[in-house]
Design an enzyme around this catalytic site. Structure first.
Site, PDB file in Angstrom:
ATOM      1  N   HIS A 194       1.651   4.394  -2.953  1.00  0.00           N
ATOM      2  CA  HIS A 194       1.697   5.858  -2.833  1.00  0.00           C
ATOM      3  C   HIS A 194       2.996   6.398  -3.431  1.00  0.00           C
ATOM      4  CE1 HIS A 194      -1.929   6.017  -0.601  1.00  0.00           C
ATOM      5  NE2 HIS A 194      -1.454   5.626   0.558  1.00  0.00           N
ATOM      6  N   GLU A 217      -5.404   7.448  -2.005  1.00  0.00           N
ATOM      7  CA  GLU A 217      -5.719   6.358  -1.092  1.00  0.00           C
ATOM      8  C   GLU A 217      -6.426   5.216  -1.835  1.00  0.00           C
ATOM      9  OE1 GLU A 217      -4.374   6.175   1.612  1.00  0.00           O
ATOM     10  OE2 GLU A 217      -5.444   4.568   2.630  1.00  0.00           O
ATOM     11  N   HIS A 236       0.838  -1.203   0.000  1.00  0.00           N
ATOM     12  CA  HIS A 236       0.000   0.000   0.000  1.00  0.00           C
ATOM     13  C   HIS A 236       0.880   1.263   0.000  1.00  0.00           C
ATOM     14  CE1 HIS A 236      -3.680   2.226   1.673  1.00  0.00           C
ATOM     15  NE2 HIS A 236      -2.698   3.103   1.792  1.00  0.00           N
ATOM     16  N   GLU A 237       1.846   1.304   0.886  1.00  0.00           N
ATOM     17  CA  GLU A 237       2.688   2.506   0.977  1.00  0.00           C
ATOM     18  C   GLU A 237       3.541   2.679  -0.282  1.00  0.00           C
ATOM     19  OE1 GLU A 237       1.936   4.605   3.128  1.00  0.00           O
ATOM     20  OE2 GLU A 237       0.735   3.273   4.376  1.00  0.00           O
ATOM     21  N   HIS A 294     -12.384  13.581  13.672  1.00  0.00           N
ATOM     22  CA  HIS A 294     -12.320  14.423  12.475  1.00  0.00           C
ATOM     23  C   HIS A 294     -13.290  15.592  12.518  1.00  0.00           C
ATOM     24  CE1 HIS A 294     -10.243  10.794  11.313  1.00  0.00           C
ATOM     25  NE2 HIS A 294      -9.703  11.460  10.311  1.00  0.00           N
TER      26      HIS A 294
HETATM   27 ZN   LIG Z   1      -2.623   5.175   2.213  1.00  0.00          ZN
END
Ligand SMILES: [Zn+2]
Ligand SMILES: *[C@@H]1O[C@H](CO)[C@@H](O)[C@H](O)[C@H]1NC(C)=O
Ligand SMILES: *[C@@H]1O[C@H](CO)[C@@H](O)[C@H](O)[C@H]1NC(C)=O
Length: 649
Positions: free
Chosen positions: A390, A414, A386-387, A518
């Protein structure tokens, strides 16, 4: 030089003209004394200069941020805050200058790429507020956060254990306890503590409204939605949710039956919404109920930790595998500096670090890093992919001007990370890595269902929560939810979208939205919502390119697909990434998914979870479980009758 001349000729004398909203009331437009090419060249010089300044400041800020996040000292924090305020200063002056350029819209249209860059430079969010208001905005958010951060709960032990916060144990209590009394107590106390966020909320709303206005939006809802192309997007989100609802409703009914087995029908009624405190998570945004909901206990895929240990895996080797994944797609490998500068495991020198995984672009087109305290777990293997997804995105758009070095909307980056994570989750891929055996992988439909269930409890349950949270904030911002109904309107949405009810009746004395980080921190959430839907659209498109998914062909289901070693999938992914933010998100998505594919679509999510949905349908039918929910009491007492003249269901 030229830049300033044009600004003086065109910008300054016409500022009064700018204030006329339709540009026509102040008399005929002033004559432009310079030719189009001259203006365009000057605009080009302007955006180039800004792109350069901003990327330099960005590098400084990211370096300072890296030092702080990997070594939490007060000195490093002070350096970071100074760098951030420098960055904001440059960003703000770019904003002011870019807005002067906008007067040009009245006379000529710049090349689209220039106009696009100007537009990004001329939107700034709350940082655009005049300093007195900006200070007020920052301190009101700080006040809300202070309430959130200081909130803690006493656990009803003998003697009570006090001072327990989200960071120090409440997450585990919510997920691990099956004691209804304890869960109810923690759920209610947490909200009791955070309800003080409400005192700051009116001032907060005033400030964000001013911030929206100064960026030319009527309110914060419109300002937020502008990143996605404006208010029609809200309907698109609702449509996507409606596409998913049949699957969610089945999951909801199944979960209600399982919870009823544990807590009895006094607590979990046959046809009612789910009690919010029993879902394993403080907000019910994912249902972390461990073994309670597994379809086939004891028949899951083997835990990878043991096998990784046996094969001598290290954090470094996990990232090498993830890097090879991108190499096999004929995409870019990480630079050698990545291995030197990244933090891939918990430091051994006891320095405090923030361990949550993150990917870093140092804005200089060469420096890319990951921070992840990697342990030998399946979860961390997926996270490494996943990283690096990015990082791959960062590297693919590095040739673009600074303002375009982003994904085309806040959910895309994302969404891509999650989509690559789906490939890394596939048992077929794990078999290719040699982490599970062919015998373990082949025809193991029970293990597949368990895997799909655990994914659904994170991914499907999240969507209604994120949607209702944003709907609530948007309606409050545009004034369709009034202050006197803030809390009951929240519960109306919780009931109607999520099918969840409070364990104890609520009223306008409470402020349950304030229990969510949030909201207290004024951080956007739509990006997550969009990412969760997009990931399946992206995954499906890549699997089609790789020729490893065909609907209705049993050997090629979407949930088993991975794109490892597919040049076609790599080419498609790379082409989309290379666009960065230079085009709108619909165009970028269409590039990947084909003509007509440029909108949010949750049907690929349904396709991915198809075997689970079929299983849930059969299971609910077999047990005669009611699918859906009906009101089973009063959940919130409106202070004044609601517009519909009834109290909140
Ligand atoms: Zn991510
Ligand atoms: C952490 O930061 C401090 C400065 O606050 C510095 O003196 C120290 O060397 C850093 N430690 C590491 C391991 O980088
Ligand atoms: C790999 O990508 C490069 C461009 O980055 C391209 O020129 C080359 O043809 C690709 N190789 C294959 C085998 O597709």
């Amino acid at each position: 030089m030229l830049l300033w001349m044009v600004l003086l000729c065109v910008g300054t004398p016409s500022l009064a003209y700018l204030d006329a909203p339709d540009g026509g009331q102040a008399g005929s437009p002033p004559t432009v004394l310079v030719g189009r090419e001259v203006v365009e060249a000057a605009a080009e010089v302007f955006v180039q200069k800004k792109n350069k300044e901003l990327s330099l400041q960005c590098t400084k800020t990211m370096k300072a941020s890296w030092h702080y996040h990997t070594n939490l000292t007060s000195h490093n924090k002070a350096v970071l805050m100074a760098a951030q305020s420098d960055y904001q200063r440059v960003r703000r002056s770019s904003w002011e200058e870019a807005r002067k350029w906008r007067v040009l819209h009245h006379f000529l249209t710049l090349r689209p790429a220039l106009t696009r860059q100007m537009t990004f430079l001329s939107h700034l969010g709350p940082s655009a507020l005049p300093y007195s208001y900006l200070t007020m905005y920052e301190s009101v958010v700080e006040d809300m956060l202070a309430v959130y951060r200081s909130a803690s709960v006493c656990l009803p032990h003998n003697p009570p254990i006090c001072g327990v916060s989200m960071n120090t144990g409440l997450v585990d209590v919510m997920a691990g306890s099956r004691d209804e009394g304890v869960l109810k107590h923690v759920w209610r106390e947490w909200r009791q503590q955070t309800s003080r966020v409400k005192h700051s909320f009116p001032l907060y709303l005033q400030m964000v409204k001013k911030a929206a206005n100064i960026n030319d939006f009527p309110n914060k809802a419109d300002a937020d939605l502008a990143e996605y192309g404006g208010s029609p997007f809200r309907e698109e989100l609702t449509n996507a949710w409606n596409q998913l609802k049949p699957l969610y409703t089945h999951l909801h009914a199944y979960t209600r039956r399982k919870l009823r087995q544990v807590y009895g029908s006094e607590v979990v009624s046959e046809r009612g919404p789910l009690p919010a405190h029993l879902l394993g998570n403080m907000w019910g945004q994912s249902w972390d109920l461990g073994d309670l909901l597994v379809p086939y206990p004891g028949q899951s895929y083997p835990d990878l930790t043991k096998e990784m240990k046996r094969q001598g895996y290290t954090p470094h080797r996990i990232f090498e595998a993830a890097n090879r994944f991108f190499g096999s797609l004929n995409l870019t490998l990480v630079p050698s500096s990545f291995w030197r500068d990244s933090l891939l495991q918990q430091p051994t020198d006891n320095r405090p670090v923030i361990c949550s995984p993150s990917a870093w672009d140092l804005c200089n087109a060469k420096d890319y890093r990951v921070k992840q305290c990697t342990r030998l777990r399946g979860k961390d293997l997926i996270s490494a992919h996943h990283e690096l997804a990015h990082l791959q995105y960062f590297m693919q758009y590095r040739h673009l001007p600074y303002v375009f070095r982003q994904a085309p909307n806040p959910g895309f980056q994302e969404g891509v990370g999650l989509a690559v994570g789906l490939s890394a989750t596939s048992p077929r891929y794990l078999r290719r890595l040699g982490l599970i055996t062919p015998e373990q992988e082949e025809g193991n439909s029970r293990a597949d269902l368990n895997l799909l269930m655990s994914l659904a409890l994170q991914q499907i349950t999240f969507l209604p929560f994120a949607l209702l949270m944003e709907e609530w904030r948007w309606r409050v911002a545009e004034g369709t939810i009034k202050r006197r109904n803030w809390n009951c309107a929240w519960w109306d949405l919780r009931y109607s979208i999520q099918g969840v009810k409070p364990p104890v009746p609520r009223s306008e004395e409470d402020f349950d939205p304030g229990s969510k980080y949030h909201i207290a921190a004024d951080l956007p959430y739509t990006g997550y919502l969009v990412a969760f839907i997009l990931q399946f659209q992206i995954h499906k498109a890549l699997c089609v390119k790789a020729d490893r998914y065909q609907p209705l062909i049993q050997r090629r289901p979407l949930h088993k697909c991975h794109i490892f070693q597919s040049l076609a999938a790599g080419e498609a992914l790379g082409s989309m990434m290379r666009l960065g933010k230079s085009v709108g998100w619909r165009e970028a998505l269409e590039q990947l998914t084909g003509p007509g594919g440029g909108k949010l679509n949750a049907l690929p999510t349904r396709e991915y979870f198809r075997p689970l949905e079929l299983w849930l349908e059969r299971d609910n039918a077999r047990h005669g479980e009611y699918v859906g929910w009906r009101p089973d009491g009063e959940y919130c007492v409106y202070k004044t009758p609601s517009p519909k003249g009834r109290s909140c269901k």
